[in-house]
Enzyme design. Structure first.
Site, short mmCIF file in Angstrom:
data_model
loop_
_atom_site.label_atom_id
_atom_site.label_comp_id
_atom_site.label_asym_id
_atom_site.label_seq_id
_atom_site.Cartn_x
_atom_site.Cartn_y
_atom_site.Cartn_z
N LYS A 149 -38.99 -29.05 -10.81
CA LYS A 149 -37.88 -29.43 -9.95
C LYS A 149 -38.09 -28.85 -8.55
CE LYS A 149 -35.15 -31.73 -12.82
NZ LYS A 149 -34.74 -33.13 -12.60
N ASP A 176 -36.77 -33.89 -23.08
CA ASP A 176 -36.60 -32.48 -23.43
C ASP A 176 -35.16 -32.00 -23.40
OD1 ASP A 176 -36.45 -32.68 -20.62
OD2 ASP A 176 -37.09 -30.61 -20.36
N ARG A 179 -27.74 -30.08 -8.70
CA ARG A 179 -26.72 -29.33 -9.42
C ARG A 179 -27.34 -28.15 -10.17
NH1 ARG A 179 -25.28 -31.63 -15.28
NH2 ARG A 179 -27.30 -32.46 -15.93
N LYS A 184 -33.12 -44.70 -18.12
CA LYS A 184 -32.25 -43.78 -18.85
C LYS A 184 -31.07 -44.56 -19.41
CE LYS A 184 -33.39 -39.67 -16.10
NZ LYS A 184 -32.90 -38.65 -15.15
N ASP A 203 -36.02 -43.00 -9.96
CA ASP A 203 -35.07 -42.62 -11.01
C ASP A 203 -33.66 -43.03 -10.59
OD1 ASP A 203 -33.48 -41.51 -12.96
OD2 ASP A 203 -34.05 -39.45 -12.58
N LYS A 256 -42.56 -30.83 -15.69
CA LYS A 256 -41.85 -31.48 -14.59
C LYS A 256 -41.18 -30.40 -13.75
CE LYS A 256 -38.00 -34.14 -14.88
NZ LYS A 256 -37.17 -35.38 -15.01
N GLU A 294 -41.13 -37.85 -8.54
CA GLU A 294 -39.93 -38.60 -8.92
C GLU A 294 -38.86 -38.51 -7.84
OE1 GLU A 294 -36.94 -38.85 -12.83
OE2 GLU A 294 -38.65 -37.48 -12.79
N ASP A 324 -40.13 -33.53 -9.42
CA ASP A 324 -38.88 -34.27 -9.32
C ASP A 324 -38.05 -33.67 -8.20
OD1 ASP A 324 -36.62 -35.77 -9.61
OD2 ASP A 324 -36.18 -35.17 -11.67
N ASP A 349 -39.62 -38.24 -20.63
CA ASP A 349 -38.86 -37.03 -20.29
C ASP A 349 -37.73 -36.88 -21.30
OD1 ASP A 349 -37.90 -34.83 -18.85
OD2 ASP A 349 -36.67 -36.09 -17.55
N THR A 380 -39.06 -29.62 -18.40
CA THR A 380 -38.68 -29.36 -17.02
C THR A 380 -38.75 -27.87 -16.70
OG1 THR A 380 -37.22 -31.28 -16.96
CG2 THR A 380 -36.79 -29.55 -15.35
#
Length: 365
Positions: free
Chosen positions: A162, A322, A24, A267, A243, A160, A218, A190, A320, A135
């Site tokens: 993406k 942030d 997204r 999470k 995840d 991290k 990830e 990730d 993670d 990230t």
């Protein structure tokens, strides 16, 4: 002391930088904050972030769940009987983990406030400072390299990155970031389910062969493809972090049984709150599975609860946390703050949240 009211607050706040992943693109945090009030006027807060592509949760759906089921369930009940209330919330509805997490955290926050201690102390810890990664949103190699240099200058030492939007170009993205930040910065990837198993093995082994020193990768493949996740884990030298494949205990049991991943990302909005999150961390530790606690795109309410969990329980890798750092401004007053790559929890009762102001913005992406 009883629970006098359960209120909901719909919030939307802008990010200072677009957040882009293989799943997204967003420029706002859209979330529901739940407020549980006792009969002496004290409030505890929790949060249900809207992340359609990961949890399937929406602000409207979470609000309906809280207003129609979870709120009436706990209203008038003993606020101090924390484990019983959280257990009732966990069993009340199927799914709706984000809504359950918001109520679970609000109950924990209220319990800590009633005792006059920070949430981390209620959870059994004392630390008020927790390190976090940051990230780098998906982009082309030049954009990622520039973002990496900027984050390093801001004090972050764990990035991290993406990936997963374009398997053919991901090696060059990692190469560009490593060249930009140098050897003293840890890089983790990730893919957000963006690769097929064969793409994942090809990209990860290419990165390893190039000596780019990636800490972990990830969720390289689709959340439902545990066979594919295990296949990748068996064929690459880099640790694999699950995840989206792990929401609750049954998911983690299956990952452990298949030896599908080396670590798990816990999470609150995926598992349903602090009570189930602690079970996941204990289960992972008992089976030698590494741990990270993560955050969705949420405010200092949700991130504060996650950071308090890390401060009390610890994780095997830097967590993670942030998400609230991305906010250009926030309608939540009080709570955590950031100092470079550290989440600083307030030395105040509960999460230290002072007030929440509903704010609605036009979505920009």
């Amino acid at each position: 002391m009883t629970i006098a009211a359960v209120r909901t607050h719909r919030l939307s706040a802008p990010l200072h930088t677009p957040f882009v992943t293989a799943l997204r693109r967003t420029t706002t945090v859209d979330t529901l904050v739940v407020e549980v009030v006792d009969d002496e006027g004290r409030s505890g807060f929790g949060e249900a972030p809207q992340v359609w592509q990961v949890t399937g949760a929406s602000v409207t759906g979470a609000q309906a769940c809280v207003q129609d089921v979870l709120g009436p369930l706990i209203a008038g009940r003993d606020a101090d009987d924390l484990m019983a209330r959280c257990g009732e919330v966990a069993r009340a509805v199927v799914g709706n983990e984000s809504a359950k997490a918001a109520v679970d955290v609000a109950l924990h926050d209220l319990a800590a406030r009633r005792l006059g201690v920070p949430l981390v102390r209620l959870l059994g810890g004392t630390a008020l400072r927790v390190p976090t990664d940051v990230t780098l949103a998906a982009g082309d190699p030049a954009e990622l390299a520039a973002a990496g240099r900027q984050r390093r200058a801001e004090g972050f030492s764990v990035l991290k990155l993406k990936v997963g939007t374009d398997a053919a170009g991901d090696l060059e993205r990692v190469r560009a970031v490593r060249a930009a930040v140098g050897p003293g910065v840890r890089i983790r990837l990730d893919a957000n389910q963006g690769w097929t198993p064969r793409e994942a093995v090809r990209v990860i082994n290419g990165i390893a062969d190039a000596g780019l020193d990636v800490e972990l990768v990830e969720q390289p493949v689709a959340r439902w493809d545990l066979d594919g996740l295990a296949w990748v884990s068996d064929r690459v030298p880099v640790p694999i972090l699950a995840d989206e494949s792990v929401f609750g205990v049954r998911d983690l049991v299956e990952v452990i049984r298949r030896r599908a991943a080396d670590l798990v990302n816990v999470k609150l909005a995926k598992c349903g709150g602090l009570l189930p999150a602690r079970t996941l961390l204990d289960l992972a530790a008992a089976h030698g599975v590494g741990t990270v606690v993560g955050s969705m795109m949420e405010s200092q309410v949700g991130v504060g609860a996650a950071a308090s969990l890390v401060a009390a329980y610890g994780t095997t890798a830097v967590s993670d946390l942030d998400a609230a750092w991305w906010l250009a401004w926030t309608p939540v007053r009080g709570g955590l703050r950031y100092e470079d790559a550290t989440v600083v929890l307030p030395d105040a009762p509960g999460l230290g949240i002072e007030s929440v102001t509903e704010a609605k913005l036009r979505r920009q992406g």
